[in-house]
Motif scaffolding. Structure first.
Motif, PDB file in Angstrom:
ATOM      1  N   UNK A  83       0.849  -1.193   0.000  1.00  0.00           N
ATOM      2  CA  UNK A  83       0.000   0.000   0.000  1.00  0.00           C
ATOM      3  C   UNK A  83       0.892   1.255   0.000  1.00  0.00           C
ATOM      4  N   UNK A  84       1.419   1.527  -1.155  1.00  0.00           N
ATOM      5  CA  UNK A  84       2.265   2.703  -1.402  1.00  0.00           C
ATOM      6  C   UNK A  84       3.367   2.877  -0.348  1.00  0.00           C
ATOM      7  N   UNK A  85       4.288   1.928  -0.307  1.00  0.00           N
ATOM      8  CA  UNK A  85       5.368   2.010   0.696  1.00  0.00           C
ATOM      9  C   UNK A  85       6.298   3.193   0.453  1.00  0.00           C
ATOM     10  N   UNK A  86       6.909   3.684   1.526  1.00  0.00           N
ATOM     11  CA  UNK A  86       7.889   4.764   1.426  1.00  0.00           C
ATOM     12  C   UNK A  86       9.187   4.203   0.837  1.00  0.00           C
ATOM     13  N   UNK A  87       9.744   4.919  -0.144  1.00  0.00           N
ATOM     14  CA  UNK A  87      10.993   4.500  -0.782  1.00  0.00           C
ATOM     15  C   UNK A  87      12.183   5.359  -0.332  1.00  0.00           C
ATOM     16  N   UNK A  88      11.947   6.641  -0.062  1.00  0.00           N
ATOM     17  CA  UNK A  88      12.990   7.574   0.377  1.00  0.00           C
ATOM     18  C   UNK A  88      12.447   8.466   1.480  1.00  0.00           C
ATOM     19  N   UNK A  89      13.327   8.793   2.448  1.00  0.00           N
ATOM     20  CA  UNK A  89      12.952   9.774   3.465  1.00  0.00           C
ATOM     21  C   UNK A  89      14.108  10.741   3.675  1.00  0.00           C
TER      22      UNK A  89
END
Length: 558
Positions: free
Chosen positions: A188-194
């Motif tokens: 469900x739309x995982x975070x790739x960069x922070x």
């Protein structure tokens, strides 16, 4: 390919590899061990090290060491050095140079932009809490972010701004655009960069955006030509994201991820995050404290590389999670030390015996074996005089029927020496025994008493042949079998996980140990009737050798 079969090679992962090798004759197995440098390795990591390196050896492939260093806040060079030391100590060699995910930050950034260009990633400005709440639950679908439908151009510009430090931490992130209704929550739309404003141990301050583990991991595997990526079962759902990223980028190599059960060990915590709490709250002296289930802690406790490898082979590789008995690990080192450890005598809690029928000049030297079944390990000499130390627990003032050691009026045999009889005791003003006065039967050396049952045997050290020593007796760190399951796990720490005793070892053995310490060599001992010990090479006290108990004797556990 001729494979030498053993218990280790007969597992589901080996069957997968062999099937793949049959399908593709040109395939060369390439594995990797990819720790995050945010703590010391523990015995669970040893299982993964053993699996990846032994598989590469078994199938004549290679195994990389790669640090998945995508979070500079939690990582440190000291952990990198400790991990490399542990792998070297286990006698494994990684393929070519040590690798870092941070080496690939430029190319990872380009793959992130590729996903944006394909309209498969977007810059989101929801807070961390909002992202979590929008994601939904196992029973309810997620909700699309209001930023999900930004244009490709807008997302590229915003991602560039993220890279250039335009946003504060937590104000923006890059998310994959997959499916907020997926049955698999990780999709469900995982975070790739922070965004993280922190210097990195390898790239310094070059970057302020860092890829998430899932994004960096699969792409790093592919860049390095990894053929089979092995991880524990908690990453089973991550495989969907692993494959999605590879399928939706123009990366060339396509590794396959397979999961196996992680190691769960009785009375132990195998989580770096929780182990760090134990260290930070000073329940132990550090990551290498012998009570810790870390590889460096086990090494300091007296475990050997071969005993840890034997343990990993013994527990095998399965897909079934289970709690492994601590006795299995202890069996592996006890079995080895039973064959290799020098036998000698030590008194941990001394009480003095005076043999009144021998004069002060009486002195005998006995030559005793270093191992009862291994003459090739040699011999050493012990001294017998009229004043000796025995263990306090080997004497009781009052006779008890089941007590088979020294009591007033009763006899015992001194190991390698004579039978003695307790005649009387002397006490101080506080009613504590100062010493025991005994008689010594000089006609009993190597002989059974005539027409009488042979008495029990106890160990001893002559005061003239004694050297002061400190003994650390290590017990289970936790009082509960499965502390991982306890929410307040720190409250289950065993207050008696370390007991310290001050006593004596044989002086001549002590001198030999000091020579070995100067050469940074360890030595293992079975202190007769007590347990297996090693000298602590990392802890010295003036005029006092320090020993760590590796494991108890099997008989003493009954």
């Amino acid at each position: 390919m001729n494979i030498k079969k053993n218990k280790f090679s007969n597992n589901f992962i080996c069957h997968i590899i062999e099937k793949d090798l049959k399908k593709n004759k040109n395939l060369s197995l390439h594995t990797r061990f990819p720790p995050e440098p945010n703590g010391y390795l523990h015995i669970g990591h040893a299982k993964s090290i053993y699996l990846n390196f032994e598989l590469s050896k078994l199938y004549k492939g290679q195994c990389n060491l790669r640090f998945d260093d995508t979070n500079p806040i939690k990582e440190h060079v000291k952990y990198i050095n400790a991990i490399k030391n542990d792998i070297n100590w286990l006698k494994y060699k990684w393929y070519k140079n040590v690798r870092y995910s941070s080496q690939y930050f430029e190319i990872l950034y380009s793959y992130a932009k590729e996903l944006i260009n394909k309209n498969l990633a977007y810059v989101d400005e929801l807070t961390k809490e909002e992202i979590k709440s929008y994601r939904g639950t196992l029973h309810s679908p997620g909700i699309n972010s209001p930023y999900r439908n930004r244009t490709v151009k807008e997302n590229l510009e915003l991602f560039e701004k993220m890279k250039n430090g335009f946003f504060d931490e937590g104000k923006a992130c890059l998310r994959a655009k997959i499916d907020m209704n997926s049955n698999t929550i990780i999709m469900r739309d995982p975070v790739l960069y922070r965004i993280i404003f922190s210097d990195h141990h390898q790239t310094k301050n070059k970057w302020c955006i860092y890829p998430m583990y899932d994004f960096a991991h699969c792409l790093s595997d592919s860049i390095e030509g990894i053929t089979h990526s092995f991880c524990t079962l908690e990453f089973q759902e991550n495989r969907f994201l692993y494959n999605w990223i590879l399928e939706n980028t123009t990366i060339k190599n396509y590794p396959k991820q397979y999961e196996f059960s992680r190691l769960n060990l009785e009375y132990s915590i195998l989580s770096k995050r929780k182990l760090k709490k134990i260290v930070d709250y000073k329940f132990v002296e550090g990551w290498d404290d012998p009570r810790m289930p870390t590889i460096s802690g086990l090494r300091r406790k007296g475990y050997t590389p071969s005993s840890i490898k034997k343990f990993c082979q013994k527990i095998g590789v399965t897909k079934q999670n289970s709690l492994v008995e601590l006795s299995v690990l202890e069996y592996c080192i006890r079995r080895e030390l039973n064959q290799t450890a020098i036998r000698t005598m030590a008194v941990l809690d001394p009480i003095k015996i005076f043999l009144y029928n021998l004069d002060s000049s009486h002195k005998e030297t006995f030559t005793v074996p270093n191992h009862p079944n291994k003459p090739e390990l040699g011999t050493h000499e012990i001294i017998f005089t009229n004043t000796i130390y025995i263990e306090r627990s080997d004497f009781k003032e009052k006779y008890e029927k089941k007590y088979k050691r020294l009591t007033l009026g009763q006899k015992v045999r001194l190991r390698y020496a004579y039978i003695i009889k307790a005649e009387k005791i002397e006490k101080d003003d506080n009613n504590n025994i100062i010493h025991i006065i005994c008689s010594c039967d000089l006609d009993t050396l190597g002989k059974r008493p005539k027409n009488k049952k042979n008495p029990s045997v106890i160990h001893w050290i002559s005061t003239e042949n004694s050297m002061p020593a400190k003994f650390r007796l290590y017990n289970k760190l936790f009082n509960t079998k499965n502390p991982e399951k306890k929410e307040q796990f720190l409250s289950y720490i065993n207050p008696k996980s370390l007991i310290i005793k001050y006593g004596f070892i044989e002086q001549k053995i002590g001198y030999e140990i000091i020579k070995k310490i100067k050469k940074s060599l360890n030595h293992f001992f079975q202190f007769e009737r007590i347990g297996y010990f090693c000298i602590d090479l990392f802890s010295h006290e003036k005029n006092c050798l320090v020993f760590n108990r590796t494991v108890q004797l099997k008989d003493s556990l009954r």
